[in-house]
Write a protein that holds these residues in place. Structure first.
Motif, PDB file in Angstrom:
ATOM      1  N   GLY A 118      15.783  20.834   1.672  1.00  0.00           N
ATOM      2  CA  GLY A 118      15.905  22.297   1.752  1.00  0.00           C
ATOM      3  C   GLY A 118      16.774  22.720   2.916  1.00  0.00           C
ATOM      4  O   GLY A 118      17.593  23.636   2.804  1.00  0.00           O
ATOM      5  N   SER A 171      13.228  24.887   7.975  1.00  0.00           N
ATOM      6  CA  SER A 171      12.880  24.412   6.649  1.00  0.00           C
ATOM      7  C   SER A 171      12.091  23.103   6.723  1.00  0.00           C
ATOM      8  O   SER A 171      11.114  22.918   5.994  1.00  0.00           O
ATOM      9  CB  SER A 171      14.155  24.353   5.841  1.00  0.00           C
ATOM     10  N   PRO A 212      12.431  23.571  -6.220  1.00  0.00           N
ATOM     11  CA  PRO A 212      11.654  23.617  -4.966  1.00  0.00           C
ATOM     12  C   PRO A 212      12.542  23.747  -3.732  1.00  0.00           C
ATOM     13  O   PRO A 212      12.217  24.488  -2.804  1.00  0.00           O
ATOM     14  CB  PRO A 212      10.907  22.282  -4.949  1.00  0.00           C
ATOM     15  N   LEU A 261       8.571  24.087   8.094  1.00  0.00           N
ATOM     16  CA  LEU A 261       7.835  24.853   7.071  1.00  0.00           C
ATOM     17  C   LEU A 261       7.193  23.900   6.071  1.00  0.00           C
ATOM     18  O   LEU A 261       5.991  23.971   5.794  1.00  0.00           O
ATOM     19  CB  LEU A 261       8.789  25.831   6.375  1.00  0.00           C
ATOM     20  N   CYS A 262       8.015  22.982   5.540  1.00  0.00           N
ATOM     21  CA  CYS A 262       7.511  22.041   4.551  1.00  0.00           C
ATOM     22  C   CYS A 262       6.480  21.089   5.160  1.00  0.00           C
ATOM     23  O   CYS A 262       5.497  20.744   4.512  1.00  0.00           O
ATOM     24  CB  CYS A 262       8.651  21.231   3.964  1.00  0.00           C
ATOM     25  N   ILE A 306      12.406  26.789  -1.055  1.00  0.00           N
ATOM     26  CA  ILE A 306      12.199  26.584   0.391  1.00  0.00           C
ATOM     27  C   ILE A 306      13.312  27.259   1.170  1.00  0.00           C
ATOM     28  O   ILE A 306      13.078  27.924   2.186  1.00  0.00           O
ATOM     29  CB  ILE A 306      12.179  25.069   0.719  1.00  0.00           C
ATOM     30  N   PHE A 318       6.644  16.244   1.067  1.00  0.00           N
ATOM     31  CA  PHE A 318       6.965  17.588   1.551  1.00  0.00           C
ATOM     32  C   PHE A 318       7.987  17.534   2.685  1.00  0.00           C
ATOM     33  O   PHE A 318       8.844  18.402   2.792  1.00  0.00           O
ATOM     34  CB  PHE A 318       5.699  18.321   1.997  1.00  0.00           C
ATOM     35  N   GLY A 327      11.548  19.246   2.724  1.00  0.00           N
ATOM     36  CA  GLY A 327      12.002  20.106   3.819  1.00  0.00           C
ATOM     37  C   GLY A 327      13.397  19.735   4.294  1.00  0.00           C
ATOM     38  O   GLY A 327      14.241  20.592   4.504  1.00  0.00           O
ATOM     39  N   ALA A 357      12.884  30.023   4.033  1.00  0.00           N
ATOM     40  CA  ALA A 357      13.244  29.623   5.406  1.00  0.00           C
ATOM     41  C   ALA A 357      14.123  30.676   6.061  1.00  0.00           C
ATOM     42  O   ALA A 357      14.175  30.750   7.290  1.00  0.00           O
ATOM     43  CB  ALA A 357      13.952  28.274   5.385  1.00  0.00           C
TER      44      ALA A 357
END
Lengths: 98, 242
Positions: free
Chosen positions: A74, A44, B165, A47-48, B169, A67, A71, B173
């Motif tokens: 997330g 995660s 958001p 990815l971000c 994500i 971002f 991430g 993921a």
């Protein structure tokens, strides 16, 4: 049920076809959880990070840091939702025994 | 320093160390150049192997007896163990998914262990593992949509709308982490074996690789198969019960 079998089941063993066998299920499940936690966090974050970098390059912005934070958050959410299920399972087993 | 030297060391060893995917036959596909690679070939071999096993199992089951013996016994044990595993993880949702879980487990396990027979495991190619994880991802979303309809999308805004958001994500993921862990583990095993066979002197190749194959191909392969299936079941059940 035989008294010995009851004791064995409480010690993490189970009966199969007349044999008393060690129950490896929970151990392997925990092993899979441990190794999955790290990679959930990593994917995660990466990815971000890549999305942020791509947007920065494409539109000349400075969105990398937001971002990256997104991430990390997330990742924490992913790890939490993964762990939650196992904690629930454990507490259910505890209450069953008690 | 060490890292910088590693490619040179590999290059110096010539053609001995080989763990890459090779393009075998070039094809033109809608104006693009694509390749039939080693992954395709090994996947085909694995598929044919599974097909032969399935036909054998079918033949034994068709002439099965009340008292199972030999192959029939083994197949019944396999199916019952799988049923129990899926039931244990998914509870009342288990029935529609047991076939899918069984299929991916057989495919991934035989793919992972194909290194034992000198093949390059198809799961050591990110294309294969990503495809498997994407199938799982679609299944997770579809089964969740089937049971809770539009709540699947509304759940992305819970507990607070501002967390949308982060939740999004988290969803994307999932297939990435599943595919990367399978790919990483099997690729690591493939590289280790290639280095062992390619760089060490002859006496090191006697006996010791058997233990390495046991760990990297059998143990790691079985654990990764189990983990992939376990995570698939966990994610599907979580989404359905949410």
């Amino acid at each position: 049920m035989d008294k010995n079998v009851i004791i064995a089941v409480h010690r993490g063993y189970h009966q199969q076809g007349g044999l008393i066998m060690k129950n490896y299920g929970p151990i392997i499940r925990m092993l899979s959880l441990i190794t999955q936690l790290g990679i959930t966090m990593l994917t995660s974050v990466f990815l971000c990070m890549f999305i942020g970098l791509w947007i920065d390059r494409k539109f000349s912005t400075h969105l990398f840091l937001p971002f990256l934070i997104l991430g990390v958050l997330g990742g924490i959410r992913g790890v939490y939702s993964l762990v939650r299920r196992y904690i629930n399972d454990d507490s259910r087993e505890d209450s069953d025994e008690g | 320093m060490g890292l910088a030297k590693a490619p040179m060391m590999l290059a110096a060893s010539g053609n001995d160390v080989d763990f890459m995917v090779h393009g075998l036959i070039p094809l033109r596909f809608f104006g693009h150049q694509v390749w039939i690679t080693t992954t395709h070939v090994t996947t085909l071999i694995v598929m044919v192997f599974i097909l032969i096993l399935a036909l054998l199992a079918r033949r034994e089951i068709m002439k099965g007896s009340e008292k199972p013996e030999g192959v029939q016994n083994f197949v019944e044990l396999l199916v019952e163990t799988l049923d129990r595993l899926v039931w244990g993880s998914m509870g009342r949702h288990w029935r529609p998914f047991v076939n899918y879980i069984g299929t991916i487990m057989i495919f991934i396990f035989i793919s992972n262990t194909s290194g034992l027979f000198g093949l390059r495991p198809p799961t050591a190619d990110y294309g294969t593992t990503l495809a498997l994880a994407l199938i799982t991802f679609v299944l997770i979303q579809y089964s969740a949509f089937k049971t809770s309809k539009l709540n699947v999308f509304i759940d992305l805004f819970k507990p607070l709308p501002i967390l949308f958001p982060i939740n999004l994500i988290g969803e994307f993921a999932t297939p990435l982490s599943m595919s990367l862990r399978l790919f990483g583990n099997i690729m690591a095993g493939t590289i280790m074996m290639a280095l062992w066979y390619g760089l060490l002197p002859v006496f090191a190749k006697l006996g010791i690789p058997a233990f390495l194959h046991m760990y990297f191909d059998l143990f790691s392969g079985a654990i990764q198969t189990f983990v992939f299936a376990m995570l698939t079941m966990t994610f599907i059940t979580d989404k359905r019960e949410a």
